[in-house]
Design a protein around this motif. Structure first.
Motif: not given
Lengths: 92, 395
Positions: A39, A67-71, B190-194
């Motif tokens: 990211c 919060a940021y959806g890091a996988e 990323m798909p889940a990043t706002p």
């Protein structure tokens, strides 16, 4: 640069300088490379104040995941936090 | 409190081998050392920019070297700071295909080309400061996580565009409309990043100073400052000034996206756990004529110069102190470019003794807001505004 051609199109294009920052090599830094570079560039980490405690890096990694959806798989979180703390938690 | 020191330019170029997933490159880079721990940064030239201080590469965050603020009251476009949140920057923008969409709780949804925006609405110009919420975070005491900026994440420009209020009027707000959200072309990876979306109340969105700007200092917006269109919210921190703006949505409820509800929050009151969205800028002032460790001749009349601004009432007075705040001297204010602009201050002073001195600067607004001697700490490192203290050497 903004390149404007006054034919039928007016297209601005962006060419950014090469990304040169890198994570410091250390124990398990390959995991930091693997999960954090997807990211953002390494300087997001390397410019943080040094000498911060483990809680600082724990909060960062949790924030990146929640919060940021890091996988980042749950099983790797502890190792990544340890690696960041060991590498960047030391005072300069 | 860390002493306020200035960027110390290392004139020697340093060379190192950089290797990354993207390859290896040998290069020479000039660096700057910002006056706090771990403050070494590259000076790098980006498209449309002069050499700026690089905080991060991806997404790009660039800070203006502080000496630029002594050049004039208006920050040149190529010196203006850059701050993105998401790595999915638009790499190409076709101006013919670009559309500003206005939708949601409106009677007539709009899809406007840039040409339509310019021709269908009256244009306005406003001189206004855009400052990052985290400007000066690197000076936070204690240090906090986040972008480790010195004081160069701010700039003052003449913005030209159309009033948001006029565009909303054309779209016709529903009677239930309460908030308006703003989204630009940048996207998360990323798909889940706002996605980066910000919001204002309808009342604020309708204020006459709020513009949809397509020009900055008489030129098209630089790509990295939001080409071809950005929201301009004078008096408010830069987080609201959405770049590459292409979607406006009118809502009948408070917007609850991540970048309003979770990020960019400040304590409701100092020390409080309860938070609210950051908003209006707090008053600040700076010495620009002399950077940290500058030498000043003893017993010689010296001209000091700097800038001040607040959240939009304008600057009433700027005072300086050379005796650590025991006494304060009024300075002369320069040309008034409007209440949202930098205001220049100048004064002449003579130092009678050799040695180290600190020059303190303190501004007061038209609303009687006065800078605190020390910044009130918050854990996000937002809205630094304590009196800046520059160390100089009297020789």
């Amino acid at each position: 640069m903004i390149t404007v051609a006054f034919a039928a199109t007016a297209v601005a294009t962006l060419n950014l300088p090469q990304e040169t920052s890198r994570y410091i090599d250390g124990k398990n830094s390959h995991l930091v490379q693997a999960y954090c570079l997807s990211c953002h560039s390494a300087d997001y980490v390397t410019t943080q104040p040094r000498g911060q405690p483990r809680a600082f890096w724990e909060a960062v990694v949790q924030k990146m995941k929640k919060a940021y959806g890091a996988e980042i798989p749950d099983k790797e979180i502890r190792t990544i936090v340890d690696s960041l703390t060991e590498t960047y938690g030391r005072k300069n | 409190m860390l002493p306020e020191r200035r960027h110390f330019l290392k004139t020697l170029a340093t060379t190192w081998v950089a290797s990354s997933l993207w390859g290896r490159a040998l290069r020479a880079a000039a660096t700057v050392t910002l006056p706090f721990e771990n403050g070494i940064r590259d000076l790098v030239q980006y498209p449309g920019k002069r050499k700026l201080i690089r905080l991060t590469s991806r997404p790009p965050q660039l800070e203006t070297p502080f000496q630029n603020f002594n050049e004039g009251l208006v920050t040149p476009n190529d010196a203006f700071f850059v701050r993105y949140h998401l790595s999915g920057l638009p790499t190409e923008i076709d101006v013919q295909k670009f559309r500003l969409e206005v939708r949601g709780k409106v009677q007539n949804p709009l899809s406007l080309t840039l040409a339509a925006l310019k021709s269908q609405f009256k244009s306005f110009e406003i001189c206004a400061v855009n400052q990052c919420s985290g400007n000066g975070r690197g000076f936070s005491n204690p240090r906090v996580g986040g972008g480790q900026l010195a004081n160069g994440a701010m700039g003052n420009a003449v913005w030209k565009g159309v009033r948001l209020a006029d565009v909303l009027k054309k779209a016709g707000l529903d009677s239930k409309a309460t908030h308006v959200s703003f989204d630009g072309l940048d996207r998360p990876l990323m798909p889940a990043t706002p996605d980066f979306v910000k919001a204002l109340t309808v009342e604020h969105a309708n204020r006459p100073e709020v513009l949809l700007a397509y020009q900055m200092n008489g030129q098209d917006l630089p790509y990295l400052n939001g080409f071809p269109l950005r929201l301009v919210v004078p008096g408010y921190f830069g987080t609201y000034w959405v770049k590459h703006l292409n979607q406006i949505e009118v809502l009948d409820h408070e917007f609850d996206g991540f970048w309003m509800k979770t990020a960019y929050r400040i304590p409701e009151a100092p020390g409080s756990e309860r938070t609210k969205p950051i908003g209006k800028m707090v008053i600040r002032s700076f010495l620009t004529s002399h950077l940290d460790q500058a030498e000043i001749s003893v017993e010689k009349k010296t001209r000091l110069r700097g800038i001040a601004f607040d959240g939009g009432t304008g600057i009433r007075e700027v005072r300086i102190s050379t005796d650590q705040g025991k006494s304060w001297t009024k300075t002369s204010l320069g040309k008034d470019l409007g209440p949202f602009s930098f205001r220049e201050w100048t004064c002449e002073t003579t130092f009678s003794e050799k040695g180290e001195k600190e020059i303190w600067v303190r501004a007061e607004s038209m609303a009687s807001e006065i800078q605190p001697l020390e910044t009130v700490f918050n854990k996000s490192g937002y809205q630094r505004n304590g009196v800046e203290k520059t160390k100089v050497k009297i020789v």
